[in-house]
Motif scaffolding. Structure first.
Motif, PDB file in Angstrom:
ATOM      1  N   TYR A 305      26.534  15.044 -34.187  1.00 48.53           N
ATOM      2  CA  TYR A 305      27.002  16.092 -33.350  1.00 48.53           C
ATOM      3  C   TYR A 305      27.523  15.210 -31.580  1.00 48.53           C
ATOM      4  N   SER A 325      35.385  22.799 -29.972  1.00 48.69           N
ATOM      5  CA  SER A 325      35.086  23.081 -30.725  1.00 48.69           C
ATOM      6  C   SER A 325      35.677  23.513 -32.167  1.00 48.69           C
ATOM      7  N   ASN A 329      38.414  18.356 -35.933  1.00 44.44           N
ATOM      8  CA  ASN A 329      38.825  18.684 -36.991  1.00 44.44           C
ATOM      9  C   ASN A 329      37.627  17.609 -37.604  1.00 44.44           C
ATOM     10  N   LYS A 330      37.410  18.150 -38.777  1.00 48.33           N
ATOM     11  CA  LYS A 330      35.841  17.874 -39.213  1.00 48.33           C
ATOM     12  C   LYS A 330      36.261  16.932 -40.148  1.00 48.33           C
ATOM     13  N   ASP A 331      37.291  17.061 -41.121  1.00 52.60           N
ATOM     14  CA  ASP A 331      37.656  16.613 -42.350  1.00 52.60           C
ATOM     15  C   ASP A 331      37.923  15.586 -41.995  1.00 52.60           C
ATOM     16  N   PRO A 344      31.068  17.812 -43.840  1.00 58.35           N
ATOM     17  CA  PRO A 344      30.953  19.200 -43.118  1.00 58.35           C
ATOM     18  C   PRO A 344      29.992  19.709 -41.933  1.00 58.35           C
ATOM     19  N   ASN A 365      39.321  25.246 -37.349  1.00 56.23           N
ATOM     20  CA  ASN A 365      39.724  24.515 -36.498  1.00 56.23           C
ATOM     21  C   ASN A 365      40.979  24.415 -36.750  1.00 56.23           C
ATOM     22  N   TYR A 508      29.280  20.619 -34.492  1.00 59.20           N
ATOM     23  CA  TYR A 508      28.589  20.251 -35.684  1.00 59.20           C
ATOM     24  C   TYR A 508      29.734  19.203 -36.159  1.00 59.20           C
ATOM     25  N   ILE A 509      28.699  18.213 -36.323  1.00 64.16           N
ATOM     26  CA  ILE A 509      30.190  16.793 -37.339  1.00 64.16           C
ATOM     27  C   ILE A 509      29.551  17.030 -38.743  1.00 64.16           C
ATOM     28  N   HIS A 510      28.933  16.859 -38.411  1.00 65.78           N
ATOM     29  CA  HIS A 510      28.618  16.115 -40.243  1.00 65.78           C
ATOM     30  C   HIS A 510      27.299  15.717 -40.574  1.00 65.78           C
TER      31      HIS A 510
END
Length: 542
Positions: A305, A325, A329-331, A344, A365, A508-510
């Motif tokens: 995170y 947040s 883009n977490k992907d 994710p 996102n 919260y990333i992954h």
């Protein structure tokens, strides 16, 4: 005639000598020498050990543990070793179910009293016996302010430890505490010999730090015991011959420090290591391409995170936190930095954690929405801030990604890379703006995944480095601890996760995958979702 008699006796002796020689050769042909470079283990008729020598398992890993005291160490390397040097009262199996450990059974006497029946005949490696008094001594030590155990939060809900008889002990909690069994399965509650505890206290009384003795002299009931330790180089453990359950299947395990990613892969490739930890995401294809090794992948209970310091402007404004947040883009992070490995994160809890709820919706996102939120918060032209990280390659890449993406919403980010000890100390003191860290829900229960890092009481060093203080969230987290009905607990944690998405104390990333390179000769190796490598049943094929 005299001469011919001597000749006859000489020829007879020669025949007898040849007979013995040929018989010896025949016997050696029928029973080949044990394979491998190590001495064979104990042999018994009809067992695998009679056919194949036990061998030394070599593990090449990132760094050395600072301590082998389960109550004082907090890093993963130490936890991996203490899991094999010590036992806990209960354990988590592969499916995260609670199973017997040193306690063969337990009973919930009332809503605040949990009673354990201990295994009989269990001995520590110093020859002393496991009993209820030893269990009490361990909990007392963890809660002793003079010791200052960083693992105290695992048991600080326990108000009293009652010794009922030699093999029966009761834990009485201050309030009803549903996740107590999950906490007791944590390697940080490994049970230490009472004599070891006594020797450590003697050094404390002499002015030494707590853990001075036990950090280098582990005394447990585990399947292995310490053989040698060359700090910064390697740790070697060997089977505990007095172990109360099935014996280890290797002659020893050597954990050697190999800090560079590519060098660890080379160690596996050349056969100088049987297991490497970790495999960098960029090296997965290389390891899987080896003729005699593969990548072992294990979904984790962990979270990566980017946290915000809610005690500092402008991060005290929920609109700012949500905007930042939504700009991420977490992907892109998972694909670009982690080579597509991991999933994710919607909230802090990974899918295998009790209390996780798949219906919780993430913040979208959306760059344009992020700009609108900043404008509403009075930052139409953006602002400048700092983002801290330690010198971890992937975290530095995440920092650089965040710097680039936040530029799109006029937020100018300066990256500061810090030494690990200073990083932890200063984030605990709240000197940061934004920071990158991770958290693993080792107990597989939502309480451990949320209470330490979000409850108001834990702001700062105990774990809440975002300085989240939300009365409604606090009540949900306390309710989840005290509720005994599992379905009601799940509902409380669903609400807590929705609240955490809304107030956005962090991006919260992954949830990562643990990656290990493993020789095809290794059998029985697995990694627990909590990150602990398991060597209890590991063997090496010839």
């Amino acid at each position: 005639m005299k001469s011919s008699g001597k000749t006859f006796r000489w020829m007879l002796s020669l025949v007898l000598l040849l007979t013995v020689f040929l018989a010896a050769c025949s016997k050696n042909d029928e029973t080949p020498a044990p394979s491998g470079n190590n001495s064979p283990g104990k042999e018994s008729e009809g067992t695998e050990a009679s056919e194949t020598a036990k061998q030394d398992l070599i593990v090449a890993w990132l760094s050395d543990p600072p301590s082998l005291d389960p109550h004082m160490a907090t890093d993963q390397q130490a936890s991996i070793l203490t899991t094999h040097l010590y036992d806990t009262l209960v354990i988590h199996d592969k499916d995260l179910n609670i199973k017997p450990g040193l306690a063969e059974s337990w009973t919930q006497v009332d809503d605040k009293t949990l009673e354990f029946k201990l295994r009989q005949g269990v001995k520590f490696t110093d020859g002393t016996d496991l009993n209820a008094e030893v269990i009490k001594a361990n909990i007392d030590r963890m809660l002793d302010p003079k010791v200052g155990s960083p693992r105290a939060f695992l048991v600080n809900m326990i108000e009293d430890v009652k010794v009922v008889d030699e093999n029966t002990v009761q834990f009485v909690t201050k309030l009803p505490f549903s996740p107590l069994l999950a906490h007791l399965a944590h390697p940080g509650v490994g049970i230490v010999s009472a004599e070891g505890i006594k020797k450590d206290y003697e050094l404390i009384d002499g002015g030494e730090k707590a853990g001075t003795y036990l950090s280098k002299n582990p005394v447990g009931t585990g399947i292995f015991k310490l053989d040698s330790w060359n700090p910064g180089q390697e740790v070697k453990i060997v089977p505990n011959d007095g172990y109360w359950a099935d014996q280890a299947k290797v002659s020893s395990i050597t954990f050697k420090v190999v800090s560079e990613d590519g060098t660890r892969v080379a160690e596996l490739e050349t056969g100088y290591a049987h297991i490497i930890d970790p495999v960098a995401p960029s090296d997965v294809n290389r390891v899987d391409g080896l003729a005699d090794a593969h990548v072992n992948r294990q979904p984790s209970l962990s979270l990566s995170y980017i946290g915000f310091n809610m005690d500092k402007a402008p991060f005290d404004d929920v609109r700012v936190r949500q905007a930042l947040s939504m700009a991420m883009n977490k992907d892109e992070i998972i694909q670009g930095i982690y080579e597509g490995i991991g999933i994710p994160a919607v909230s802090p809890l990974a899918p295998d954690v009790f209390g996780y709820d798949a219906s919780v919706k993430p913040l979208e996102n959306n760059i344009e929405k992020a700009k609108e939120l900043l404008k509403d918060a009075g930052f139409e032209n953006g602002f400048s801030t700092t983002l801290w990280t330690n010198d971890n390659a992937e975290r530095i890449k995440i920092a650089e990604y965040a710097q680039s993406k936040l530029k799109e919403i006029n937020v100018d980010v300066k990256i500061e890379v810090m030494e690990w000890g200073a990083y932890l100390a200063q984030t605990a003191e709240g000197k940061h703006d934004m920071f990158i860290l991770g958290w693993s829900t080792v107990t597989a229960d939502a309480d451990y995944g949320l209470y330490p890092i979000f409850h108001s009481d834990n702001a700062g060093e105990p774990g809440n480095r975002t300085f989240t203080r939300d009365a409604e969230l606090d009540q949900l987290l306390i309710g989840g601890r005290e509720e005994s009905d599992s379905n009601k607990r799940k509902e409380l944690y669903k609400q807590a996760q929705e609240k955490l998405v809304e107030i956005a104390p962090m991006v919260y990333i992954h949830h990562q995958e643990y990656l290990n390179g493993v020789s095809d000769k290794v059998e029985g190796f697995w990694r627990h979702p909590n990150g602990i490598m398991q060597f209890h049943n590991v063997s090496i094929k010839p």
